[in-house]
Design a protein around this motif. Structure first.
Motif, PDB file in Angstrom:
ATOM      1  N   LEU A  76       0.831  -1.206   0.000  1.00  0.00           N
ATOM      2  CA  LEU A  76       0.000   0.000   0.000  1.00  0.00           C
ATOM      3  C   LEU A  76       0.868   1.259   0.000  1.00  0.00           C
ATOM      4  O   LEU A  76       0.612   2.210  -0.745  1.00  0.00           O
ATOM      5  CB  LEU A  76      -0.918   0.013   1.224  1.00  0.00           C
ATOM      6  N   ALA A  77       1.898   1.260   0.843  1.00  0.00           N
ATOM      7  CA  ALA A  77       2.787   2.422   0.900  1.00  0.00           C
ATOM      8  C   ALA A  77       3.462   2.660  -0.445  1.00  0.00           C
ATOM      9  O   ALA A  77       3.591   3.804  -0.905  1.00  0.00           O
ATOM     10  CB  ALA A  77       3.831   2.219   1.993  1.00  0.00           C
ATOM     11  N   GLN A  78       3.878   1.584  -1.092  1.00  0.00           N
ATOM     12  CA  GLN A  78       4.516   1.713  -2.402  1.00  0.00           C
ATOM     13  C   GLN A  78       3.527   2.245  -3.440  1.00  0.00           C
ATOM     14  O   GLN A  78       3.876   3.064  -4.296  1.00  0.00           O
ATOM     15  CB  GLN A  78       5.073   0.355  -2.845  1.00  0.00           C
ATOM     16  N   ALA A  79       2.279   1.786  -3.346  1.00  0.00           N
ATOM     17  CA  ALA A  79       1.255   2.256  -4.287  1.00  0.00           C
ATOM     18  C   ALA A  79       1.008   3.751  -4.115  1.00  0.00           C
ATOM     19  O   ALA A  79       0.854   4.489  -5.096  1.00  0.00           O
ATOM     20  CB  ALA A  79      -0.034   1.468  -4.083  1.00  0.00           C
ATOM     21  N   TRP A  80       0.970   4.213  -2.863  1.00  0.00           N
ATOM     22  CA  TRP A  80       0.789   5.652  -2.627  1.00  0.00           C
ATOM     23  C   TRP A  80       1.946   6.448  -3.219  1.00  0.00           C
ATOM     24  O   TRP A  80       1.755   7.508  -3.798  1.00  0.00           O
ATOM     25  CB  TRP A  80       0.662   5.920  -1.126  1.00  0.00           C
ATOM     26  N   GLN A  81       3.158   5.913  -3.066  1.00  0.00           N
ATOM     27  CA  GLN A  81       4.323   6.595  -3.628  1.00  0.00           C
ATOM     28  C   GLN A  81       4.239   6.679  -5.149  1.00  0.00           C
ATOM     29  O   GLN A  81       4.763   7.612  -5.763  1.00  0.00           O
ATOM     30  CB  GLN A  81       5.607   5.876  -3.216  1.00  0.00           C
ATOM     31  N   GLN A  82       3.565   5.713  -5.749  1.00  0.00           N
ATOM     32  CA  GLN A  82       3.441   5.688  -7.204  1.00  0.00           C
ATOM     33  C   GLN A  82       2.175   6.383  -7.697  1.00  0.00           C
ATOM     34  O   GLN A  82       1.843   6.308  -8.878  1.00  0.00           O
ATOM     35  CB  GLN A  82       3.495   4.243  -7.709  1.00  0.00           C
ATOM     36  N   GLY A  83       1.457   7.064  -6.789  1.00  0.00           N
ATOM     37  CA  GLY A  83       0.353   7.909  -7.224  1.00  0.00           C
ATOM     38  C   GLY A  83      -1.042   7.404  -6.968  1.00  0.00           C
ATOM     39  O   GLY A  83      -2.013   8.013  -7.445  1.00  0.00           O
ATOM     40  N   ALA A  84      -1.202   6.316  -6.230  1.00  0.00           N
ATOM     41  CA  ALA A  84      -2.555   5.843  -5.921  1.00  0.00           C
ATOM     42  C   ALA A  84      -3.308   6.912  -5.130  1.00  0.00           C
ATOM     43  O   ALA A  84      -2.741   7.595  -4.273  1.00  0.00           O
ATOM     44  CB  ALA A  84      -2.495   4.548  -5.124  1.00  0.00           C
ATOM     45  N   LEU A  85      -4.602   7.066  -5.416  1.00  0.00           N
ATOM     46  CA  LEU A  85      -5.404   8.092  -4.754  1.00  0.00           C
ATOM     47  C   LEU A  85      -5.727   7.734  -3.313  1.00  0.00           C
ATOM     48  O   LEU A  85      -5.832   8.610  -2.449  1.00  0.00           O
ATOM     49  CB  LEU A  85      -6.718   8.302  -5.523  1.00  0.00           C
ATOM     50  N   ALA A  86      -5.928   6.447  -3.049  1.00  0.00           N
ATOM     51  CA  ALA A  86      -6.282   5.983  -1.705  1.00  0.00           C
ATOM     52  C   ALA A  86      -6.006   4.489  -1.633  1.00  0.00           C
ATOM     53  O   ALA A  86      -5.826   3.826  -2.665  1.00  0.00           O
ATOM     54  CB  ALA A  86      -7.750   6.270  -1.397  1.00  0.00           C
ATOM     55  N   GLY A  87      -5.975   3.973  -0.416  1.00  0.00           N
ATOM     56  CA  GLY A  87      -5.751   2.546  -0.231  1.00  0.00           C
ATOM     57  C   GLY A  87      -6.662   1.988   0.845  1.00  0.00           C
ATOM     58  O   GLY A  87      -6.785   2.572   1.927  1.00  0.00           O
ATOM     59  N   TRP A  88      -7.332   0.894   0.533  1.00  0.00           N
ATOM     60  CA  TRP A  88      -8.226   0.239   1.488  1.00  0.00           C
ATOM     61  C   TRP A  88      -7.830  -1.223   1.637  1.00  0.00           C
ATOM     62  O   TRP A  88      -7.096  -1.779   0.813  1.00  0.00           O
ATOM     63  CB  TRP A  88      -9.684   0.301   1.003  1.00  0.00           C
ATOM     64  N   VAL A  89      -8.341  -1.841   2.697  1.00  0.00           N
ATOM     65  CA  VAL A  89      -8.142  -3.274   2.925  1.00  0.00           C
ATOM     66  C   VAL A  89      -9.378  -4.007   2.398  1.00  0.00           C
ATOM     67  O   VAL A  89     -10.518  -3.576   2.617  1.00  0.00           O
ATOM     68  CB  VAL A  89      -7.925  -3.561   4.423  1.00  0.00           C
ATOM     69  N   TRP A  90      -9.149  -5.105   1.714  1.00  0.00           N
ATOM     70  CA  TRP A  90     -10.233  -5.805   1.028  1.00  0.00           C
ATOM     71  C   TRP A  90     -11.422  -6.094   1.949  1.00  0.00           C
ATOM     72  O   TRP A  90     -12.575  -5.909   1.557  1.00  0.00           O
ATOM     73  CB  TRP A  90      -9.714  -7.124   0.438  1.00  0.00           C
ATOM     74  N   ASP A  91     -11.163  -6.567   3.162  1.00  0.00           N
ATOM     75  CA  ASP A  91     -12.285  -6.942   4.026  1.00  0.00           C
ATOM     76  C   ASP A  91     -12.621  -5.868   5.059  1.00  0.00           C
ATOM     77  O   ASP A  91     -13.356  -6.123   6.017  1.00  0.00           O
ATOM     78  CB  ASP A  91     -12.001  -8.273   4.735  1.00  0.00           C
ATOM     79  N   HIS A  92     -12.090  -4.628   4.854  1.00  0.00           N
ATOM     80  CA  HIS A  92     -12.423  -3.516   5.754  1.00  0.00           C
ATOM     81  C   HIS A  92     -12.632  -2.234   4.939  1.00  0.00           C
ATOM     82  O   HIS A  92     -12.061  -1.192   5.245  1.00  0.00           O
ATOM     83  CB  HIS A  92     -11.309  -3.300   6.788  1.00  0.00           C
ATOM     84  N   ILE A  93     -13.439  -2.325   3.919  1.00  0.00           N
ATOM     85  CA  ILE A  93     -13.701  -1.132   3.110  1.00  0.00           C
ATOM     86  C   ILE A  93     -14.556  -0.153   3.917  1.00  0.00           C
ATOM     87  O   ILE A  93     -15.225  -0.556   4.881  1.00  0.00           O
ATOM     88  CB  ILE A  93     -14.403  -1.501   1.787  1.00  0.00           C
ATOM     89  N   PRO A  94     -14.542   1.150   3.590  1.00  0.00           N
ATOM     90  CA  PRO A  94     -15.309   2.138   4.365  1.00  0.00           C
ATOM     91  C   PRO A  94     -16.781   1.765   4.470  1.00  0.00           C
ATOM     92  O   PRO A  94     -17.377   1.235   3.528  1.00  0.00           O
ATOM     93  CB  PRO A  94     -15.117   3.428   3.559  1.00  0.00           C
ATOM     94  N   THR A  95     -17.361   2.057   5.627  1.00  0.00           N
ATOM     95  CA  THR A  95     -18.771   1.728   5.860  1.00  0.00           C
ATOM     96  C   THR A  95     -19.674   2.483   4.892  1.00  0.00           C
ATOM     97  O   THR A  95     -20.548   1.898   4.250  1.00  0.00           O
ATOM     98  CB  THR A  95     -19.157   2.063   7.313  1.00  0.00           C
ATOM     99  N   ASN A  96     -19.475   3.800   4.814  1.00  0.00           N
ATOM    100  CA  ASN A  96     -20.263   4.602   3.870  1.00  0.00           C
ATOM    101  C   ASN A  96     -19.430   4.792   2.607  1.00  0.00           C
ATOM    102  O   ASN A  96     -18.750   5.795   2.420  1.00  0.00           O
ATOM    103  CB  ASN A  96     -20.631   5.952   4.491  1.00  0.00           C
ATOM    104  N   LEU A  97     -19.478   3.788   1.762  1.00  0.00           N
ATOM    105  CA  LEU A  97     -18.586   3.745   0.606  1.00  0.00           C
ATOM    106  C   LEU A  97     -18.872   4.870  -0.389  1.00  0.00           C
ATOM    107  O   LEU A  97     -17.949   5.453  -0.963  1.00  0.00           O
ATOM    108  CB  LEU A  97     -18.719   2.384  -0.083  1.00  0.00           C
ATOM    109  N   GLN A  98     -20.143   5.197  -0.589  1.00  0.00           N
ATOM    110  CA  GLN A  98     -20.490   6.235  -1.554  1.00  0.00           C
ATOM    111  C   GLN A  98     -19.913   7.588  -1.140  1.00  0.00           C
ATOM    112  O   GLN A  98     -19.373   8.332  -1.962  1.00  0.00           O
ATOM    113  CB  GLN A  98     -22.013   6.342  -1.694  1.00  0.00           C
TER     114      GLN A  98
END
Length: 322
Positions: free
Chosen positions: A68-90
């Motif tokens: 995840l840290a490497q993805a952020w360094q390469q420009g990812a907008l955000a990072g989530w965990v597959w089984d802990h996505i935000p409750t209010n996703l919209q």
């Protein structure tokens, strides 16, 4: 919004897809076929392996913090965990999308500023006259504007305008003025036409303006003001500067705008100068003191703006050279 089909097995994939609003499923091999400005959601492993340019929200397993840290360094907008996505996703997706668009707008500002400057009128050769200008936005884009153009072989029309506020909306109105000043034959007609269009469109901005027309043969200059400050200034050799005060309303406040027209003959080696109120910013004191200092520096051709100004500055000068 896109969802890029993962290339590895994801136990929580169906759960995440059910929670997401409507998304378009795409395959990695087809990425080049899709809009590069639309946000994608993808597995972090695919993002790191393929390094595409789509704006991307990455999903990772709990033990993949380093990825995840490497993805952020390469420009990812955000990072989530597959089984802990935000409750209010919209809500989360809306915030990320809004921030991404704001960032894109900011990146576009230098290009927009360059385009705006290119829309300024080109230098013009006039018999017996020289047109001199100064233009300095306080940020990337300016709400101040000037323009001039020949309406016949012996006449030139000109104006300097100051749109209320700063930023993109104000700068768009300057482009609007440049596109719609039309075939006006007098300063009064120009101001009335622009005012009518501004009121009709119900744009919650007002514009101050000085417009004029100069006859290159007779040297008669006719001009009008619409609530503009500082007033026009006339410099004549051997005489004190004349502050050409008027009383009028800006454009965009009332449909029944009263516009008075003035005229005088521009004598040899005289200058007619109009400025936006940003030209007062480099000087201390109240408005009268600032105006006095501005007049002094314009008369002595010593006006200099600091590198960083709090307000846009535009100056237009017509100088008779013979």
């Amino acid at each position: 919004m896109y969802f890029i089909q993962p290339t590895r097995d994801i136990p929580y994939l169906d759960q995440v897809l059910d929670a997401l609003p409507s998304v378009q499923m795409i395959n990695i091999e087809d990425l080049d076929l899709y809009d590069p400005t639309i946000i994608a959601i993808a597995d972090v492993a695919d993002f790191l392996n393929h390094q595409w340019t789509l704006p991307t929200i990455v999903l990772a397993f709990e033990h993949e913090g380093a990825a995840l840290a490497q993805a952020w360094q390469q420009g990812a907008l955000a990072g989530w965990v597959w089984d802990h996505i935000p409750t209010n996703l919209q809500v989360a997706l809306t915030k990320i999308d809004a921030q991404y668009k704001r960032n894109q707008d900011s990146r576009d500002l230098p290009s927009a500023a360059d385009l705006q400057k290119r829309l300024l009128p080109n230098p013009i050769e006039l018999h017996n006259y020289k047109v001199e200008t100064f233009f300095q936005p306080s940020a990337y884009l300016s709400g101040d504007w000037y323009d001039y153009w020949k309406i016949s072989d012996k006449e030139i029309m000109f104006y300097l305008a100051d749109v209320s506020g700063h930023g993109v909306t104000s700068s768009l109105l300057t482009s609007w003025m440049a596109a719609f000043h039309g075939r006006s034959k007098t300063p009064r007609e120009l101001i009335k036409k622009l005012n009518g269009m501004l009121v009709q469109e119900n744009i919650e901005k007002h514009i101050t303006m000085i417009a004029g027309i100069l006859n290159l043969d007779t040297h008669v200059l006719k001009w009008s003001s619409a609530g503009h400050y500082p007033p026009a200034i006339l410099f004549e050799p051997g005489l004190p500067a004349r502050i050409l005060n008027t009383s009028s309303f800006p454009l965009g406040l009332t449909e029944d705008l009263e516009v008075e027209e003035f005229e005088f003959t521009l004598n040899r080696y005289s200058r007619f100068v109009i400025c936006s109120d940003g030209a007062l910013e480099p000087f201390d004191g109240g408005l009268n003191e600032q105006l006095g200092q501005l007049v002094y520096h314009l008369q002595n051709q010593s006006f200099q703006a600091p590198d960083h100004v709090a307000d846009d500055i535009a100056i237009l000068s017509l100088r008779r050279i013979n």
